[in-house]
Write a protein that holds these residues in place. Sequence first.
Motif, PDB file in Angstrom:
ATOM      1  N   ALA A 232      -9.489 -35.788  47.679  1.00 37.57           N
ATOM      2  CA  ALA A 232      -8.963 -36.700  46.552  1.00 37.57           C
ATOM      3  C   ALA A 232      -9.349 -36.273  45.174  1.00 37.57           C
ATOM      4  O   ALA A 232      -8.680 -36.176  44.103  1.00 37.57           O
ATOM      5  N   ASP A 233     -10.782 -35.864  45.118  1.00 38.05           N
ATOM      6  CA  ASP A 233     -11.362 -35.495  43.662  1.00 38.05           C
ATOM      7  C   ASP A 233     -10.212 -34.154  43.111  1.00 38.05           C
ATOM      8  O   ASP A 233      -9.978 -34.305  42.006  1.00 38.05           O
ATOM      9  N   GLY A 234     -10.056 -33.380  44.159  1.00 37.31           N
ATOM     10  CA  GLY A 234      -9.356 -32.209  43.696  1.00 37.31           C
ATOM     11  C   GLY A 234      -7.721 -32.437  43.081  1.00 37.31           C
ATOM     12  O   GLY A 234      -7.352 -32.130  42.280  1.00 37.31           O
ATOM     13  N   VAL A 235      -7.289 -33.680  43.761  1.00 30.47           N
ATOM     14  CA  VAL A 235      -5.843 -34.163  43.509  1.00 30.47           C
ATOM     15  C   VAL A 235      -5.812 -34.762  42.041  1.00 30.47           C
ATOM     16  O   VAL A 235      -4.973 -34.383  41.251  1.00 30.47           O
ATOM     17  N   ARG A 236      -7.107 -35.500  41.767  1.00 29.41           N
ATOM     18  CA  ARG A 236      -6.876 -36.330  40.630  1.00 29.41           C
ATOM     19  C   ARG A 236      -7.224 -35.139  39.631  1.00 29.41           C
ATOM     20  O   ARG A 236      -6.954 -35.216  38.208  1.00 29.41           O
ATOM     21  N   ALA A 237      -8.021 -34.245  39.648  1.00 33.63           N
ATOM     22  CA  ALA A 237      -8.483 -33.149  38.801  1.00 33.63           C
ATOM     23  C   ALA A 237      -7.051 -32.511  38.408  1.00 33.63           C
ATOM     24  O   ALA A 237      -6.764 -32.099  37.179  1.00 33.63           O
ATOM     25  N   ALA A 238      -6.369 -31.932  39.508  1.00 33.57           N
ATOM     26  CA  ALA A 238      -5.221 -31.323  39.080  1.00 33.57           C
ATOM     27  C   ALA A 238      -4.098 -32.090  38.448  1.00 33.57           C
ATOM     28  O   ALA A 238      -3.533 -31.530  37.428  1.00 33.57           O
ATOM     29  N   ALA A 239      -4.085 -33.426  38.675  1.00 28.82           N
ATOM     30  CA  ALA A 239      -3.206 -34.109  37.736  1.00 28.82           C
ATOM     31  C   ALA A 239      -3.788 -34.279  36.064  1.00 28.82           C
ATOM     32  O   ALA A 239      -3.091 -34.199  35.386  1.00 28.82           O
ATOM     33  N   GLU A 240      -4.997 -34.471  36.163  1.00 21.08           N
ATOM     34  CA  GLU A 240      -5.552 -34.647  34.818  1.00 21.08           C
ATOM     35  C   GLU A 240      -5.314 -33.386  34.184  1.00 21.08           C
ATOM     36  O   GLU A 240      -5.065 -33.309  32.992  1.00 21.08           O
ATOM     37  N   ALA A 241      -5.324 -32.432  34.888  1.00 18.03           N
ATOM     38  CA  ALA A 241      -5.180 -31.059  34.247  1.00 18.03           C
ATOM     39  C   ALA A 241      -3.898 -31.002  33.628  1.00 18.03           C
ATOM     40  O   ALA A 241      -3.599 -30.119  32.551  1.00 18.03           O
ATOM     41  N   ARG A 242      -2.702 -31.133  34.481  1.00 18.71           N
ATOM     42  CA  ARG A 242      -1.477 -31.072  34.067  1.00 18.71           C
ATOM     43  C   ARG A 242      -1.435 -31.802  32.781  1.00 18.71           C
ATOM     44  O   ARG A 242      -0.598 -31.313  32.034  1.00 18.71           O
ATOM     45  N   ILE A 243      -1.913 -33.053  32.765  1.00 15.34           N
ATOM     46  CA  ILE A 243      -1.613 -33.955  31.618  1.00 15.34           C
ATOM     47  C   ILE A 243      -2.198 -33.475  30.375  1.00 15.34           C
ATOM     48  O   ILE A 243      -1.617 -33.264  29.180  1.00 15.34           O
TER      49      ILE A 243
END
Length: 249
Positions: A232-243
């Motif tokens: 889950a943390d990886g998914v949150r980090a990937a989305a934040e990085a995209r933004i």
Amino acid sequence: MSEIEIPESHPRYESLLTRHRIEAGVEQGITSQQGLIAHGRGEAFDYLLGEETIPSADEAARVAAAHLLRADYPVLSVNGNVAALVPEEIVTLAGVTGADLEVNLFNRTEDRVQAIVEHLEAHGATDVKGLAADARIPGLDHERAKVDADGISDADVVLVPLEDGDRAEALAAMGKTEIVIDLNPLSRSAQTAAVPVVDNIIRAIPTITEHARDLQDTSDADLDAIVESFDADGVRAAAEARIRGDSLE
Ligand code: ATP
């Protein structure tokens, strides 16, 4: 032309159609005024995400489908924005995963709960929960704590799209596995979720349904493996990085 007087070729067709549905939801007494504000906030994040389902959101949607299929009693929580934007799609997801639907509102009024139940029924739902409101989520004030004893209160897996952070935290504290759909990876709801799906609900619900159909005949052991390998943390980090524009994917 379709639901609105804008050609489908218009570059902002999807976004304008979505706004139109939210406006219509307010007119029908389904969506609250605060729902308009929440929608605006979501749109900004969607714009930054590129208005597409990013790979990490698709992965989270697959894990969400595995959880719903594996659950003893899954419930999909429906608020005014969800009812306005994806009534048919959420009814379909409930059917495919064997989940119940429960109307659960931040700004609860009996009239609005009733209007949403009828709206979902018009889109094929049966036995929609939320009117009984005979149980409470511990740790929340009276109105916001209301849920059905044989609905969310009893569920082991709950899908809470566009939930407010307080309630997401309180539901997680009750030990429920929480799947959150929220375009803001930094919101408390997304931070609390066992499975954060950082995507527009318009895309996320059909995506979860598609994965649920694909996984329909998967063994319990394989579903468990999908659930357990999720980061889950990886998914949150990937989305934040995209933004932020320094994309990891
Ligand atoms: P929190 O309390 O969880 O920290 P918040 O105060 O931002 O977050 P609200 O304003 O109550 O929460 O809820 C709106 C949330 O719903 C926002 O995070 C917004 O990004 C999200 N949202 C709005 N529209 C959509 C949509 N169509 N699809 C997915 N998420 C959406």
